[in-house]
Scaffold this active site. Structure first.
Site, mmCIF file in Angstrom:
data_model
loop_
_atom_site.group_PDB
_atom_site.id
_atom_site.type_symbol
_atom_site.label_atom_id
_atom_site.label_comp_id
_atom_site.label_asym_id
_atom_site.label_seq_id
_atom_site.Cartn_x
_atom_site.Cartn_y
_atom_site.Cartn_z
ATOM 1 N N SER A 275 17.677 12.879 -5.244
ATOM 2 C CA SER A 275 17.857 14.303 -5.580
ATOM 3 C C SER A 275 18.650 15.051 -4.510
ATOM 4 O O SER A 275 19.516 15.881 -4.827
ATOM 5 C CB SER A 275 16.504 14.977 -5.822
ATOM 6 N N ARG A 360 3.026 12.692 3.889
ATOM 7 C CA ARG A 360 2.816 13.671 2.806
ATOM 8 C C ARG A 360 1.606 13.257 1.960
ATOM 9 O O ARG A 360 0.891 14.095 1.426
ATOM 10 C CB ARG A 360 4.083 13.768 1.938
ATOM 11 N N ASP A 406 3.946 10.654 -4.146
ATOM 12 C CA ASP A 406 3.616 10.813 -5.569
ATOM 13 C C ASP A 406 2.273 10.188 -5.936
ATOM 14 O O ASP A 406 1.745 10.434 -7.010
ATOM 15 C CB ASP A 406 4.727 10.182 -6.421
HETATM 16 N N1 CMX Z 1 5.308 -2.157 -7.093
HETATM 17 C C1 CMX Z 1 5.849 -3.359 -7.392
HETATM 18 N N2 CMX Z 1 6.988 -3.809 -6.881
HETATM 19 C C2 CMX Z 1 7.610 -3.005 -5.991
HETATM 20 C C3 CMX Z 1 7.097 -1.767 -5.599
HETATM 21 C C4 CMX Z 1 5.896 -1.341 -6.196
HETATM 22 N N3 CMX Z 1 5.369 -0.144 -5.933
HETATM 23 N N4 CMX Z 1 7.934 -1.214 -4.715
HETATM 24 C C5 CMX Z 1 8.951 -2.081 -4.564
HETATM 25 N N5 CMX Z 1 8.765 -3.156 -5.342
HETATM 26 C C6 CMX Z 1 9.667 -4.294 -5.513
HETATM 27 C C7 CMX Z 1 11.028 -3.765 -5.954
HETATM 28 O O1 CMX Z 1 11.048 -3.514 -7.354
HETATM 29 C C8 CMX Z 1 11.930 -4.885 -5.522
HETATM 30 O O2 CMX Z 1 11.817 -5.927 -6.465
HETATM 31 P P1 CMX Z 1 13.106 -6.810 -6.871
HETATM 32 O O3 CMX Z 1 13.541 -7.484 -5.610
HETATM 33 O O4 CMX Z 1 12.553 -7.743 -7.890
HETATM 34 O O5 CMX Z 1 14.131 -5.857 -7.421
HETATM 35 C C9 CMX Z 1 11.271 -5.350 -4.232
HETATM 36 O O6 CMX Z 1 9.903 -4.905 -4.283
HETATM 37 C C10 CMX Z 1 11.922 -4.804 -2.976
HETATM 38 O O7 CMX Z 1 11.944 -3.389 -3.065
HETATM 39 P P2 CMX Z 1 11.881 -2.492 -1.744
HETATM 40 O O8 CMX Z 1 13.092 -2.819 -0.928
HETATM 41 O O9 CMX Z 1 10.566 -2.588 -1.080
HETATM 42 O O10 CMX Z 1 11.977 -1.019 -2.346
HETATM 43 P P3 CMX Z 1 13.267 -0.221 -2.820
HETATM 44 O O11 CMX Z 1 13.836 0.473 -1.644
HETATM 45 O O12 CMX Z 1 14.181 -1.092 -3.607
HETATM 46 O O13 CMX Z 1 12.642 0.820 -3.836
HETATM 47 C C11 CMX Z 1 11.054 2.416 -4.567
HETATM 48 C C12 CMX Z 1 11.873 1.906 -3.383
HETATM 49 C C13 CMX Z 1 10.343 3.682 -4.172
HETATM 50 C C14 CMX Z 1 11.998 2.733 -5.729
HETATM 51 C C15 CMX Z 1 10.041 1.310 -4.980
HETATM 52 O O14 CMX Z 1 9.141 1.094 -3.911
HETATM 53 C C16 CMX Z 1 9.276 1.641 -6.237
HETATM 54 O O15 CMX Z 1 9.775 1.361 -7.340
HETATM 55 N N6 CMX Z 1 8.050 2.245 -6.124
HETATM 56 C C17 CMX Z 1 7.304 2.663 -7.288
HETATM 57 C C18 CMX Z 1 7.863 3.969 -7.841
HETATM 58 C C19 CMX Z 1 7.583 5.126 -6.899
HETATM 59 O O16 CMX Z 1 6.464 5.323 -6.458
HETATM 60 N N7 CMX Z 1 8.610 5.942 -6.656
HETATM 61 C C20 CMX Z 1 8.468 7.184 -5.860
HETATM 62 C C21 CMX Z 1 9.097 7.114 -4.477
HETATM 63 C C22 CMX Z 1 8.996 8.441 -3.766
HETATM 64 C C23 CMX Z 1 9.881 9.454 -4.424
HETATM 65 O O17 CMX Z 1 11.120 9.292 -4.380
HETATM 66 O O18 CMX Z 1 9.393 10.420 -4.989
#
Ligand code: CMX
Length: 473
Positions: A275, A360, A406
């Site tokens: 964002s 947070r 979140d």
């Molecule tokens: N549950 C399961 N798997 C997860 C995970 C979770 N909460 N968080 C990361 N992973 C997985 C990723 O999908 C990725 O899998 P692939 O290699 O198969 O694609 C792997 O772990 C590595 O990811 P990462 O490097 O640890 O995390 P990213 O930087 O790629 O992504 C985020 C960050 C937030 C998108 C991810 O942790 C996620 O999807 N979390 C759940 C959604 C969430 O809570 N989002 C809110 C974030 C805060 C915000 O912006 O408001």
């Protein structure tokens, strides 16, 4: 020599000391009554000079190196943006202008009476200027924002015409876009204003926008989930969080406190998140603050970003149904594995930068502990906090098994009866505006250029890699 040291110096006579003291007090008084706009305007020449001389001296210094993995990996970690308001440390979490969340809570002006929560207006001041405002300055800013709250008729009509099943974030973004008709920046630009004045009109648009967001958010909430009538009217003597609570239809004192905290801590999280980055990117093309923020809000609406707060609640409710009152570690662990094994993420866990529990999250946990330690859903969230990091670590994919912002916010809103999870990201969006608009104003003040990183096709990257390998062999 500082003014205080000079006043204490034995080298000056008492008469001089008294004159100096009066001058010092007058200057302090003057400074503490400056408006936000005056304070920022005074800083602009030195900010421009600081950046100019910094670039002149160190402009060619290499500050990062980029790997192929990073190009394919969402540009993670590449230092390539300037963002003044906050810096995110993977272990420690966010610092707003150098201050942690507990420090912000201690230093920023609070709401009236026995309020313990900081005012988001104060944070906006801090993010824009790097200074902590006085109580008087923040009250003045609250009134200024409240006085800008009225929505143009076409925006009200637009919101009233939208189907109730259109997601609240889509409505939010449309209403902000429709405010473009009010943009002082767009009008000034069209009339050929000098670029040194861009910040001034962007400032006015940003404050107009912040002032109107509680009305937009409340209109959406009341239209979609209630009787269509705004919950109350704006009071020029109330702070932002208090007005927002009233407009939404919540008169509970503790809910107002929650709004103050919520709006403060969701505001800013460095510049690279979707964002913030989107708002900055679109703004760099000199789109107005309305169009820039609307673009950022479309990004916030994604389930991997701001919409995760909605996803968390829906996931929690399914968990509650599934375990049927059995909140044991074993049944929660099973539900976590079921989610992961079905190829979904655990919402509210993980982060692109953070490698520890999000401060947070802790600030919200602290709020829950102070206000409703025995609330069933709070206990459930706390139990998941004990189990999920272990499960995610065992699962072995995510780099960060800890909860993010979140993971906790929805439960706080539920406690006070704001039950409609699809509205939660709109509240996040109101807060995010407090974080991204200061940078937009700063960008215009210092003349930041249009953003344009370089992209290559896979074919071109292959050629580049071959070239690099050849030259290093
Ligand atoms: N549950 C399961 N798997 C997860 C995970 C979770 N909460 N968080 C990361 N992973 C997985 C990723 O999908 C990725 O899998 P692939 O290699 O198969 O694609 C792997 O772990 C590595 O990811 P990462 O490097 O640890 O995390 P990213 O930087 O790629 O992504 C985020 C960050 C937030 C998108 C991810 O942790 C996620 O999807 N979390 C759940 C959604 C969430 O809570 N989002 C809110 C974030 C805060 C915000 O912006 O408001």
């Amino acid at each position: 020599m500082s003014q205080t040291t000079l006043l204490q110096s034995k080298a000056i006579s008492n008469a001089t000391r008294s004159t100096l003291f009066k001058t010092f007090l007058r200057a302090r008084r003057l400074q503490s009554t400056l408006t936000l706009k005056e304070t920022f305007a005074n800083q602009i020449p030195s900010r421009i000079e600081e950046i100019k001389s910094f670039k002149k001296q160190y402009g060619k210094t290499v500050i990062d190196q980029v790997t192929l993995d990073q190009a394919y990996g969402g540009m993670r970690g590449i230092k390539s943006m300037v963002w003044e308001g906050s810096v995110l440390d993977p272990e420690e979490g966010i610092r707003f202008r150098g201050l942690t969340i507990p420090e912000i809570k201690a230093k920023l002006p609070h709401g009236p009476g026995d309020s313990q929560e900081p005012l988001p207006e104060g944070l906006f001041w801090l993010l824009l200027t790097g200074e902590i405002p006085t109580e008087q300055q923040v009250r003045q800013l609250s009134t200024d924002l409240a006085s800008r709250s009225e929505l143009p008729e076409h925006v009200v009509k637009l919101l009233d015409s939208l189907p109730k099943d259109l997601h609240p974030m889509a409505q939010f973004s449309m209403a902000i876009t429709a405010l473009e008709s009010e943009s002082k920046f767009a009008k000034a630009y069209a009339s050929g204003v000098n670029r040194s004045e861009y910040w001034n009109y962007s400032y006015e648009d940003s404050l107009d926008l912040l002032g109107k967001l509680p009305m937009i958010a409340s209109k959406i909430y009341r239209n979609v989930f209630k009787d269509g009538k705004i919950g109350g009217s704006i009071d020029l003597n109330k702070d932002y969080g208090a007005n927002l609570a009233t407009l939404l239809g919540f008169e509970n004192k503790d809910f107002t406190e929650l709004m103050r905290l919520y709006l403060t801590i969701h505001s800013d999280h460095e510049g690279g998140n979707v964002s913030a980055h989107t708002t900055h990117l679109v703004g760099s093309a000199l789109s107005s603050p309305f169009l820039s923020l609307a673009a950022g809000m479309n990004g916030l609406a994604g389930p991997l970003h701001g919409r995760a707060n909605q996803e968390v609640l829906e996931w929690l409710f399914k968990l509650r149904d599934e375990v049927n009152g059995d909140y044991s570690k074993e049944s929660i662990e099973k539900y976590l594995w079921d989610t992961l094994n079905s190829g979904r993420v655990i919402p509210g866990y993980g982060h692109a930068v953070l490698r520890k529990t999000d401060p947070r999250y802790m600030a919200q946990r602290d709020f829950a502990q102070r206000h409703f330690p025995n609330y069933e859903l709070f206990k459930l969230v706390s139990m998941i906090y004990e189990v999920a990091p272990k499960v995610l670590t065992k699962h072995g994919k995510t780099k960060n098994p800890w909860p993010n912002v979140d993971s906790h916010s929805g439960v706080l809103l539920q406690y006070y009866g704001l039950n409609e999870a699809s509205f939660y990201t709109v509240l996040f969006g109101v807060s995010r505006a407090f974080g991204v608009l200061p940078q937009l104003i700063i960008d215009r003040a210092v003349g930041a250029p249009i953003e344009r990183p370089k992209s290559f096709s896979t074919e071109k990257y292959k050629q580049l890699v071959a070239q690099i390998q050849k030259s290093s062999s």
